[in-house]
Design a protein around this motif. Structure first.
Motif, PDB file in Angstrom:
ATOM      1  N   ARG A 178      28.847  46.611  32.266  1.00 44.34           N
ATOM      2  CA  ARG A 178      29.781  47.340  31.409  1.00 44.34           C
ATOM      3  C   ARG A 178      29.892  48.810  31.838  1.00 44.34           C
ATOM      4  O   ARG A 178      30.892  49.468  31.541  1.00 44.34           O
ATOM      5  CB  ARG A 178      29.329  47.259  29.959  1.00 44.34           C
ATOM      6  CG  ARG A 178      28.003  47.915  29.665  1.00 44.34           C
ATOM      7  CD  ARG A 178      27.539  47.650  28.252  1.00 44.34           C
ATOM      8  NE  ARG A 178      28.465  48.133  27.250  1.00 44.34           N
ATOM      9  CZ  ARG A 178      28.287  47.999  25.934  1.00 44.34           C
ATOM     10  NH1 ARG A 178      27.203  47.367  25.486  1.00 44.34           N
ATOM     11  NH2 ARG A 178      29.166  48.470  25.093  1.00 44.34           N
ATOM     12  N   ASP A 214      34.096  45.966  35.514  1.00 45.59           N
ATOM     13  CA  ASP A 214      34.292  44.520  35.388  1.00 45.59           C
ATOM     14  C   ASP A 214      34.029  43.784  36.694  1.00 45.59           C
ATOM     15  O   ASP A 214      33.451  42.692  36.699  1.00 45.59           O
ATOM     16  CB  ASP A 214      35.712  44.233  34.910  1.00 45.59           C
ATOM     17  CG  ASP A 214      35.960  44.730  33.489  1.00 45.59           C
ATOM     18  OD1 ASP A 214      34.976  44.861  32.734  1.00 45.59           O
ATOM     19  OD2 ASP A 214      37.129  44.981  33.141  1.00 45.59           O
ATOM     20  N   LYS A 238      40.258  42.673  28.038  1.00 47.39           N
ATOM     21  CA  LYS A 238      39.787  44.054  27.914  1.00 47.39           C
ATOM     22  C   LYS A 238      38.273  44.189  28.103  1.00 47.39           C
ATOM     23  O   LYS A 238      37.788  45.262  28.444  1.00 47.39           O
ATOM     24  CB  LYS A 238      40.179  44.608  26.537  1.00 47.39           C
ATOM     25  CG  LYS A 238      41.684  44.693  26.331  1.00 47.39           C
ATOM     26  CD  LYS A 238      42.008  45.189  24.925  1.00 47.39           C
ATOM     27  CE  LYS A 238      43.518  45.258  24.705  1.00 47.39           C
ATOM     28  NZ  LYS A 238      43.850  45.705  23.326  1.00 47.39           N
ATOM     29  N   THR A 239      37.525  43.139  27.844  1.00 46.01           N
ATOM     30  CA  THR A 239      36.057  43.214  27.953  1.00 46.01           C
ATOM     31  C   THR A 239      35.558  42.070  28.827  1.00 46.01           C
ATOM     32  O   THR A 239      34.849  41.176  28.358  1.00 46.01           O
ATOM     33  CB  THR A 239      35.403  43.159  26.560  1.00 46.01           C
ATOM     34  OG1 THR A 239      35.858  41.984  25.870  1.00 46.01           O
ATOM     35  CG2 THR A 239      35.750  44.381  25.737  1.00 46.01           C
ATOM     36  N   TRP A 280      33.372  42.080  31.213  1.00 50.27           N
ATOM     37  CA  TRP A 280      31.913  42.080  31.368  1.00 50.27           C
ATOM     38  C   TRP A 280      31.238  41.309  30.241  1.00 50.27           C
ATOM     39  O   TRP A 280      30.258  40.597  30.470  1.00 50.27           O
ATOM     40  CB  TRP A 280      31.384  43.517  31.406  1.00 50.27           C
ATOM     41  CG  TRP A 280      31.774  44.342  30.211  1.00 50.27           C
ATOM     42  CD1 TRP A 280      32.870  45.138  30.081  1.00 50.27           C
ATOM     43  CD2 TRP A 280      31.079  44.422  28.957  1.00 50.27           C
ATOM     44  NE1 TRP A 280      32.920  45.720  28.827  1.00 50.27           N
ATOM     45  CE2 TRP A 280      31.827  45.303  28.127  1.00 50.27           C
ATOM     46  CE3 TRP A 280      29.913  43.852  28.457  1.00 50.27           C
ATOM     47  CZ2 TRP A 280      31.437  45.615  26.827  1.00 50.27           C
ATOM     48  CZ3 TRP A 280      29.523  44.161  27.152  1.00 50.27           C
ATOM     49  CH2 TRP A 280      30.276  45.035  26.352  1.00 50.27           C
ATOM     50  N   ARG A 281      31.777  41.431  29.034  1.00 45.98           N
ATOM     51  CA  ARG A 281      31.190  40.725  27.884  1.00 45.98           C
ATOM     52  C   ARG A 281      31.400  39.220  28.014  1.00 45.98           C
ATOM     53  O   ARG A 281      30.481  38.425  27.741  1.00 45.98           O
ATOM     54  CB  ARG A 281      31.819  41.251  26.595  1.00 45.98           C
ATOM     55  CG  ARG A 281      31.259  40.641  25.322  1.00 45.98           C
ATOM     56  CD  ARG A 281      31.681  41.457  24.094  1.00 45.98           C
ATOM     57  NE  ARG A 281      33.118  41.480  23.923  1.00 45.98           N
ATOM     58  CZ  ARG A 281      33.796  40.590  23.178  1.00 45.98           C
ATOM     59  NH1 ARG A 281      33.146  39.612  22.568  1.00 45.98           N
ATOM     60  NH2 ARG A 281      35.100  40.677  23.048  1.00 45.98           N
TER      61      ARG A 281
END
Length: 641
Positions: A22, A26, A110-111, A113-114
């Protein structure tokens, strides 16, 4: 050592993506998780080859002590046998391809990495489950995939429907997990251990043990078998505890592929095979498993025929195929159950990722009624769907033909009432499976375009990072059945499975499979081809027929379309009464629990406000009040002396 690396590498990738990815971006998170998954796949495949073909001896890889309390001692240990390495090889390979596919599918998220962190965590939990050397460690992985599924199904937490679906999956699974936990406790009470080696060594010694429950005496093995299966019903979405599975489609499509193909839903099937030495001595429990499995296969197939969301059709297909696997386990053909689990992982992952490719091409449209006429625009995805559907329908020589037909032959060869029930349910489901598979194919790819002009102008084939995993999965969907059929189910099946699957001396179902008539052998294929032909008539040549049938048989159509009204039934029995009780208890809390102290506080405040009024600052007033007090005191003394 390689097995330990295969299990732990996804965990390292998950932690790296969550805490470092994060920060670094990414691309770094994607690269780290994919590298760890590829490493896990290489180690998993190498472990598989070493054990199955290289002559390596089965054993246990100890990672250290975990729990030690009085006589109760549990280690972190990885079980190295045919069951575990088969699952590790399959899970790591399929999960690696899903990770790679996700690079393209989730490119605009948008996330990122999550997402990749959760995906790797999910894979680690499943690997921990299938390599566990004891029931507590297996339960750790069991709960781990439950937690990870909650995070992934509700990944888009800004969507209320995704949050509801995640909670639904979590709660329904907790119901099954309660039974599983009680079953583990009873195993410990019976055997004095939850280590698989200790349990299996003592199977003969506790055959006649009884357990008093509900005012009657039952064999301990029967009670344990039923409890373990009830736990498996939650994870593997069997009839009654299946309601979470279709709603899990609210998560991103790669999540659907991972949950429905290689992980989570197969955990219950794996549990039945892992506990085969015990389950084989519980014929009553196995009969229950067979009936529920057959009923689930038929139920889900009927529902899939009327759904219009492309992912939900495939989701109900998964539910149906899991029913097949439990039919096999219920008649004692654990080898056939695991065989179908392994082949199903490839063609079901192929179908889900193919559906994702369609959704990607159709600008996130999932309703098949708004598709059509796109097969020339996405030809690779179209061919991949053909391969996946042919394998699912059990058409030779694709993978599903070998494994699904073996299950039906085993059910017939069991010569039991429950086995024959499972056979007929599975046979009807085979026809319906082919029908809804080609209904999906024709509605999605053929006919006149039903999407709006703007959507059709943007239809395009997926990028290669999404297409290559489809091509590799198609190889598994074509060849795994033929390549492993003889080893897993043939006369020398013990050479493949070793002691990983142990059956009772009275279990001869694999031998009887060789004696079934050709009518039983060819019936699933014939019905599958008939289902394909009927789908072409209904949706390609005479599309007015399904509309006419839906109108003429409205109640039956609505019964199937509304999924046998299970959601409405559970809402009436469980959800609304629970909400009513919660609101009633909240009212008690607000009016009484909080009301009494709040009321006393309000009374004190009101009294203080009234007393303040006599604080006038006048000496005459104070003197008069004092006089009244003296008179009152003297009067009280004279009256009550």
């Amino acid at each position: 050592m390689l097995l330990a690396i295969a299990v732990m590498a996804p965990l390292f990738g998950s932690i790296f993506a969550l805490f470092i990815g994060r920060i670094l971006g990414d691309r770094t998170a994607q690269a780290a998780t994919i590298a760890c998954m590829v490493l896990a796949a290489i180690c998993g495949m190498t472990s598989f080859v070493e054990l199955i073909y290289g002559g390596a001896a089965p054993g246990v890889v100890s990672l250290g002590s975990w729990v030690s309390a009085s006589d109760f001692h549990v280690d972190w240990a990885l079980r190295f046998d045919a069951l575990s390495v088969s699952m590790v090889a399959m899970v790591t390979c399929v999960a690696s391809l899903i990770h790679i596919y996700s690079v393209g599918y989730m490119s605009h998220d948008k996330t990122i990495w999550r997402f990749f962190s959760y995906l790797s965590l999910f894979t680690f939990a499943m690997l921990m489950l299938v390599t566990a050397d004891n029931l507590l460690q297996l339960f750790f992985g069991w709960e781990g995939v439950g937690l990870a599924s909650y995070l992934l199904i509700g990944y888009w937490y800004d969507r209320p429907s995704a949050c509801v679906a995640a909670m639904k999956a979590f709660i329904v699974n907790r119901v099954g997990d309660l039974f599983f936990a009680v079953g583990i406790a009873l195993v410990f009470v019976t055997f004095g251990s939850i280590e698989f080696t200790d349990i299996f060594a003592a199977i003969q010694r506790h055959q006649s043990d009884m357990y008093h429950v509900l005012g009657a005496d039952f064999r301990v093995y029967e009670v344990i078998g039923v409890l373990l299966f009830l736990g498996a019903m939650g994870k593997s979405a069997q009839l009654g505890l299946h309601v979470w599975l279709p709603d899990a489609m609210e998560g991103p499509t790669p999540v659907s592929a991972l949950i429905h193909a290689a992980t989570m839903v197969t955990a219950g099937v794996f549990l039945m095979s892992r506990m085969s030495p015990l389950m084989d001595y519980a014929p009553g429990a196995l009969g229950f498993v067979t009936v529920v499995g057959g009923s689930t296969a038929l139920f889900a197939a009927t529902v899939a025929c009327t759904q219009n969301d492309i992912k939900r059709v495939i989701a109900y297909s998964t539910c149906s195929q899991l029913g097949y696997m439990f039919v096999a386990a219920g008649v004692g053909a654990y080898q056939a159950s695991m065989f179908h689990l392994l082949t199903h992982a490839f063609f079901k992952a192929l179908l889900f990722l193919g559906a994702g490719s369609v959704i990607h091409a159709m600008s996130d449209e999932q309703d098949m009624r708004r598709m059509g006429g796109i097969w020339k625009l996405i030809p690779i995805t179209y061919v991949m769907f053909w391969i996946g559907n042919l394998a699912l329908a059990g058409v030779p020589p694709f993978a599903g033909f070998y494994s699904k037909d073996a299950i039906l032959e085993a059910a017939w060869a069991s010569h039991s009432l429950s086995g024959h029930y499972g056979f007929w349910c599975g046979l009807i489901a085979a026809f319906l499976t082919a029908f809804y598979s080609w209904r999906l194919m024709i509605m999605t790819f053929h006919g006149a375009p039903r999407a709006d002009r703007n959507t059709m102008e943007h239809v395009h084939e997926s990028p290669w990072v999404m297409v290559v995993p489809l091509l590799l999965l198609s190889v598994g969907a074509v060849f795994t059945g033929y390549a492993f059929h003889e080893q897993i189910l043939g006369a020398d099946w013990r050479e493949y499975w070793g002691t990983a699957i142990q059956i009772a001396p009275t279990n001869h179902v694999l031998l009887r499979m060789e004696e079934v008539s050709s009518l039983v052998t060819f019936a699933p294929t014939v019905l599958g081809l008939a289902g394909i032909a009927l789908a072409y008539v209904f949706y390609m040549f005479k599309p007015e027929i399904p509309v006419m049938i839906a109108e003429k048989f409205g109640p039956i159509y609505r019964f199937s379309y509304n999924k046998w009204y299970f959601d409405e039934l559970y809402a009436a029995i469980f959800v609304r009464p629970t909400l009513w009780l919660a609101k009633a208890l909240w009212q008690v809390d607000a009016d009484i629990v909080d009301g009494m102290p709040n009321g006393v506080a309000a009374l004190t405040t009101s009294g203080a406000q009234q007393i303040i009024k006599i604080q006038t600052g006048s000496i005459a007033t104070y003197a008069f009040v004092m006089l009244i007090g003296v008179v009152g005191l003297v009067g009280s003394f004279l009256i009550f002396r």
